[in-house]
Design a protein around this motif. Structure first.
Motif, short mmCIF file in Angstrom:
data_model
loop_
_atom_site.label_atom_id
_atom_site.label_comp_id
_atom_site.label_asym_id
_atom_site.label_seq_id
_atom_site.Cartn_x
_atom_site.Cartn_y
_atom_site.Cartn_z
N GLN A 2 -3.27 2.21 -8.35
CA GLN A 2 -4.59 2.26 -7.93
C GLN A 2 -5.69 1.34 -7.40
OE1 GLN A 2 -5.87 5.10 -10.81
NE2 GLN A 2 -4.89 6.49 -10.59
N ASP A 9 -5.84 1.97 5.52
CA ASP A 9 -5.24 3.29 5.78
C ASP A 9 -5.84 3.98 6.92
OD1 ASP A 9 -7.87 2.99 4.86
OD2 ASP A 9 -8.24 4.96 4.16
N LYS A 42 1.08 4.18 -3.08
CA LYS A 42 0.89 5.41 -3.10
C LYS A 42 2.23 6.46 -3.25
CE LYS A 42 0.19 5.48 1.51
NZ LYS A 42 -0.32 6.14 2.95
N MET A 86 -4.65 0.20 -3.94
CA MET A 86 -5.16 1.11 -2.71
C MET A 86 -6.60 0.82 -2.76
SD MET A 86 -2.66 4.91 -3.62
CE MET A 86 -3.03 4.95 -5.16
N TYR A 88 0.76 -1.21 -0.08
CA TYR A 88 0.14 0.10 -0.10
C TYR A 88 0.97 1.35 -0.15
CZ TYR A 88 -3.49 3.42 1.68
OH TYR A 88 -4.29 4.50 1.73
N GLU A 89 1.97 1.60 0.79
CA GLU A 89 2.65 2.44 0.92
C GLU A 89 3.71 2.68 -0.34
OE1 GLU A 89 2.89 4.70 3.19
OE2 GLU A 89 1.31 3.62 4.57
#
Length: 233
Positions: free
Chosen positions: A32, A44, A20, A35, A16-17
């Motif tokens: 995307q 998040d 981003k 995420m 996820y990090e």
């Protein structure tokens, strides 16, 4: 490592990090998608560990942790009035105690619900324990383990297990549970990379077992011996 590498290894927060940070047009669509997937499972919104001086206890030979001693004490109370009073004290600690006290109270309540087979309430309490003290690996790990055992989505469980491993990278239980979830994903999604990483996680878990952790070691070895049957059964 790439986003895919992290994803198939069950390292969802790292994936996820990284997603981003993607700026490449070629990778943006994939980023995307990752995420969106992880935000669906509230990654998040996870509490942020600080891990300042937190002691991560090793699992004992009977597969227990010091954090579980209080629930053993409470369950041993036979007199109804004394039991009710102790539960009241536990609930009061969750309201008025220090963050550490509140976390331990929620964790103990979660274990009591678990023994009573109230799994939704159990997971809710474990999640509250994580919120109050996100630095203790056992809170994250038991949350993920309970989610996996009692029907939560694999990505729910993996998110918590990843944080447990991050905080306590030498604990074999969290690695074993991660492998179990990866095996489930390999079966459900028919994606071989999950299975390959599950095998690596099991090897790491087995190597991390202490001499006294024979019961846990046997369970991990059994998973290694039978993992193919989980996928192809």
């Amino acid at each position: 490592m790439s986003m895919d590498d992290y994803f198939y290894n069950g390292e969802l927060m790292k994936c996820y990090e990284l997603a981003k940070q993607v700026t490449s047009e070629e990778e943006k669509a994939r980023a995307q998608k990752y995420m969106a997937l992880f935000e669906q499972y509230d990654l998040d919104r996870y509490p942020k560990p600080t891990a300042h001086g937190e002691v991560q206890h090793a699992e004992r030979a009977d597969e227990s942790y010091p954090e579980s001693d209080l629930v053993v004490e409470i369950r041993a109370i036979e007199e109804e009035e004394a039991f009710a009073k102790r539960i009241q004290q536990l609930e009061e600690a969750a309201k008025t105690g220090t963050p550490s006290d509140r976390a331990q109270s929620f964790f103990t309540q979660g274990e009591l619900f678990l023994f009573a087979h109230h799994y939704n309430e159990s997971v809710h309490c474990f999640q509250q324990a994580v919120k109050e003290n996100p630095n203790k690996a056992v809170y994250w790990g038991i949350t993920g383990q309970t989610m996996h055992r009692f029907g939560w989505m694999p990505f729910d469980a993996l998110g918590y297990l990843e944080q447990a491993i991050q905080l306590d990278p030498i604990n074999p239980r969290w690695k074993w549970n991660k492998a179990l979830v990866l095996i489930q994903l390999a079966k459900d999604l028919q994606m071989a990379p999950f299975m390959a990483n599950a095998a690596l996680a099991l090897e790491d878990a087995l190597a991390s077992c202490g001499e006294q952790q024979r019961s846990l070691k046997d369970a991990i070895q059994n998973t290694m011996d039978t993992m193919d049957s989980y996928v192809f059964s």
